[in-house]
Motif scaffolding. Structure first.
Motif, mmCIF file in Angstrom:
data_model
loop_
_atom_site.group_PDB
_atom_site.id
_atom_site.type_symbol
_atom_site.label_atom_id
_atom_site.label_comp_id
_atom_site.label_asym_id
_atom_site.label_seq_id
_atom_site.Cartn_x
_atom_site.Cartn_y
_atom_site.Cartn_z
ATOM 1 N N ASP A 226 0.845 -1.192 0.000
ATOM 2 C CA ASP A 226 0.000 0.000 0.000
ATOM 3 C C ASP A 226 0.882 1.245 0.000
ATOM 4 N N VAL A 227 0.414 2.291 -0.630
ATOM 5 C CA VAL A 227 1.151 3.549 -0.632
ATOM 6 C C VAL A 227 0.642 4.411 0.522
ATOM 7 N N LEU A 228 1.547 5.120 1.188
ATOM 8 C CA LEU A 228 1.173 6.011 2.286
ATOM 9 C C LEU A 228 0.700 7.345 1.728
ATOM 10 N N ILE A 229 -0.431 7.825 2.247
ATOM 11 C CA ILE A 229 -1.047 9.057 1.755
ATOM 12 C C ILE A 229 -1.373 9.976 2.930
ATOM 13 N N THR B 101 -2.351 10.045 8.301
ATOM 14 C CA THR B 101 -1.601 9.336 7.266
ATOM 15 C C THR B 101 -2.326 8.027 6.989
ATOM 16 N N LEU B 102 -2.789 7.885 5.765
ATOM 17 C CA LEU B 102 -3.612 6.748 5.372
ATOM 18 C C LEU B 102 -2.806 5.761 4.534
ATOM 19 N N LYS B 103 -3.320 4.553 4.445
ATOM 20 C CA LYS B 103 -2.741 3.536 3.562
ATOM 21 C C LYS B 103 -3.739 3.269 2.437
ATOM 22 N N TRP B 104 -3.252 3.475 1.212
ATOM 23 C CA TRP B 104 -4.132 3.302 0.057
ATOM 24 C C TRP B 104 -3.634 2.143 -0.791
ATOM 25 N N ASN B 105 -4.526 1.207 -1.078
ATOM 26 C CA ASN B 105 -4.189 0.042 -1.887
ATOM 27 C C ASN B 105 -4.209 0.447 -3.357
ATOM 28 N N MET B 106 -3.029 0.607 -3.945
ATOM 29 C CA MET B 106 -2.960 1.057 -5.338
ATOM 30 C C MET B 106 -3.541 0.029 -6.296
ATOM 31 N N GLY C 100 8.490 12.262 0.517
ATOM 32 C CA GLY C 100 8.634 10.827 0.703
ATOM 33 C C GLY C 100 7.321 10.081 0.812
ATOM 34 N N ILE C 101 6.211 10.809 0.999
ATOM 35 C CA ILE C 101 4.896 10.195 1.168
ATOM 36 C C ILE C 101 3.912 10.897 0.239
ATOM 37 N N GLY C 102 2.910 10.157 -0.248
ATOM 38 C CA GLY C 102 1.914 10.727 -1.140
ATOM 39 C C GLY C 102 0.952 11.668 -0.431
ATOM 40 N N HIS C 103 0.096 12.356 -1.226
ATOM 41 C CA HIS C 103 -0.869 13.330 -0.716
ATOM 42 C C HIS C 103 -2.259 12.981 -1.196
ATOM 43 N N MET C 104 -3.235 13.348 -0.405
ATOM 44 C CA MET C 104 -4.610 13.451 -0.869
ATOM 45 C C MET C 104 -5.115 14.819 -0.446
#
Length: 548
Positions: free
Chosen positions: A143-146, A180-185, A265-269
């Protein structure tokens, strides 16, 4: 040799045909179908437009009538997918494990993947008989961190797929996220593609925050089904593994309009509020591991809140601060802020750099409003909680009971004062154990009898003893000289004096007597029995004294 030259010429001719062919793309529910007239291939999660058009595809015939297909310049989106601090790693030799090749629904395992510079790789598919129904999909190792943010102006901006100044976003305007969320790409990209016809858009390969691809997913991408923002967010929201904090903060009012990975280093929403115009963010002094710039609750509304409405909404929307929403609370307000008092704790609410609290019961909350039409206003307030005896400030600054027997404590492990019946030992209150011991005292009286060897003294002078004085209390005793002489007196001629337990003092009146004074003193506290036996006739020529 001539045959080899012809073979090379033939291969060169084939390569030129594939490379020079006009390429077109079809965006479907299954992916991006690249058509070049020679070998049509479906690509999934490798990007859009030139990401697919510019791929280099080479075909090499085998002697058994099959051919190998070499595809170059594919993007390795697993490269540094997450920050190093998460423990995420991806090695080049893992690329093959996350590329799924199939033909007409059947998996093809005879493949090789080779890493290339700048986040790319090439793929070799062996022993194909045709390209019909060929599909290549990139999957993701983890999962990518968002990090989640709110665009304060509350209007989805035009031109979403680029970087914005963080000061325009909440909370705090300082890059501290709501969560900080975990998103299943894997599932998220599939859902966006199938429900909205939206495909991931890769930009440049970036070397800040770890060497990785910048990418965007929003309604500004290819959007075949013309999804609006609520429909887009509904398609991708279910792929968040941990959405509880966002639900607690915003309920159903938050709508993310872009998921992206830029230079950090971490993604955004980034998102906006739906059906809500005004937002109050509640912060709290850092407690335990909580960041002081972390929002602990929000209050959203379509109008500016009055003092009474604010206090009511605070109780409803800030459960991490209010221990029991049904408990009676005493509110008060003045120029310094708003105070709430409960039986076991209290807290003060003060202004925190945006907007302002009412100063009396007749005023409303002031918001910082934005210029955009129909945009929202934002206010920020800070809460400071004071816990009563027997509790301490724990996670999210909520009062938590002290350890057992503590009346005051610093945290869940360190007591500073103890309840009655306990004592403070190394930061812990330990009960005082009372042991009842029955002691039996036995008093023993020991009588020590000191016996002197009887001494017989013969007095040569005839003498009459007129007085024999006996005293009840212990006194010095007269003891005759130790010299021993022969006596003619018989025991029958002597009268036995009364013998008692008390010492008897015998005094002779003649100073010239040969009887010498002897005194025996016993210093010990033990009772001493001295027996003095005096036998004498009325007229005594010889006196016999026995000392026992």
């Amino acid at each position: 040799m001539f045959k080899n030259i012809l073979k090379c010429f033939a291969l060169f001719t084939v390569y030129n045909v594939v490379a020079d062919a006009k390429v077109s793309l079809d965006y479907t529910n299954d992916g991006v179908l690249r058509k070049d007239g020679e070998c049509n291939i479906n690509f999934i999660n490798f990007g859009i437009n030139n990401d697919i058009i510019d791929l280099k595809i080479k075909k090499e015939n085998n002697s058994n009538g099959t051919f190998n297909l070499l595809i170059s310049d594919l993007k390795n989106a697993n490269a540094y997918l997450n920050n190093k601090s998460t423990g995420y790693t991806f090695n080049d030799n893992e690329i093959k494990n996350y590329v799924k090749v199939s033909q007409n629904g059947n998996a093809i395992k005879d493949i090789e993947a080779t890493a290339a510079p700048h986040g790319r790789f090439s793929l070799l598919i062996k022993n194909l008989k045709s390209c019909e129904g060929l599909s290549i999909k990139e999957t993701f190792k983890t999962d990518v961190l968002i990090n989640s943010y709110l665009y304060y102006s509350n209007v989805k901006p035009n031109g979403i797929n680029h970087a914005y100044d963080i000061v325009e976003f909440g909370p705090s305007s300082n890059n501290v996220p709501y969560d900080t969320l975990k998103w299943n790409m894997n599932t998220g990209l599939d859902s966006a593609r199938e429900k909205c016809g939206i495909y991931i858009d890769y930009h440049e390969f970036d070397y800040t925050g770890g060497a990785h691809w910048k990418w965007y997913l929003s309604t500004d991408n290819i959007n075949n089904k013309k999804c609006d923002n609520p429909a887009f967010y509904a398609a991708v929201k279910d792929s968040y593994a941990n959405y509880e904090v966002m639900e607690e903060l915003f309920g159903d009012h938050y709508n993310g309009y872009v998921i992206k990975r830029e230079g950090s280093g971490i993604g955004h929403m980034d998102g906006i509020l739906v059906d809500q115009k005004y937002l109050i963010e509640i912060y709290q002094n850092g407690c335990d591991e909580q960041n002081k710039d972390q929002v602990i609750c929000t209050i959203s509304s379509n109008k500016k809140l009055t003092y009474k409405e604010f206090t009511q909404e605070f109780v409803k929307n800030c459960p991490s601060i209010i221990e029991d929403p049904k408990e009676e609370v005493r509110w008060s307000v003045d120029e310094n802020g708003i105070t709430a008092k409960y039986d076991s704790y209290s807290f003060n609410i003060t202004n925190y750099n945006r907007g302002a609290l009412p100063k009396n019961e007749n005023e409303s909350v002031s918001y910082k409003e934005f210029k955009a039409a129909n945009s929202s206003g934002i206010a920020r307030f800070n809460v400071c909680t004071k816990c009563g005896d027997g509790t301490y400030i724990g996670e999210k600054c909520k009062c938590i009971s002290c350890p057992e027997n503590c009346t005051k404590c610093l945290d869940g492990k360190t007591c500073t004062e103890c309840a009655t019946g306990s004592e403070l030992i190394d930061g812990a209150c330990k009960k005082i154990i009372t042991t009842t011991t029955t002691t039996t005292t036995t008093t023993t009286t020991i009588t020590t009898t000191i016996t002197k060897v009887p001494t017989t003294t013969i007095v040569e002078e005839t003498e009459t003893v007129d007085n024999v004085t006996e005293k009840e209390e212990p006194t010095e005793s007269e003891i005759v000289d130790d010299e021993e002489e022969t006596s003619d007196a018989n025991d029958s001629d002597l009268e036995e004096e009364e013998v008692t337990d008390e010492p008897t003092e015998v005094k002779e009146e003649d100073e010239d007597d040969d009887i010498e004074e002897a005194t025996e003193t016993e210093n010990k506290p033990k009772p001493i029995t001295k027996v003095v036996v005096v036998k004498r006739p009325k007229t005594i020529k010889k006196c016999l004294i026995k000392k026992n």
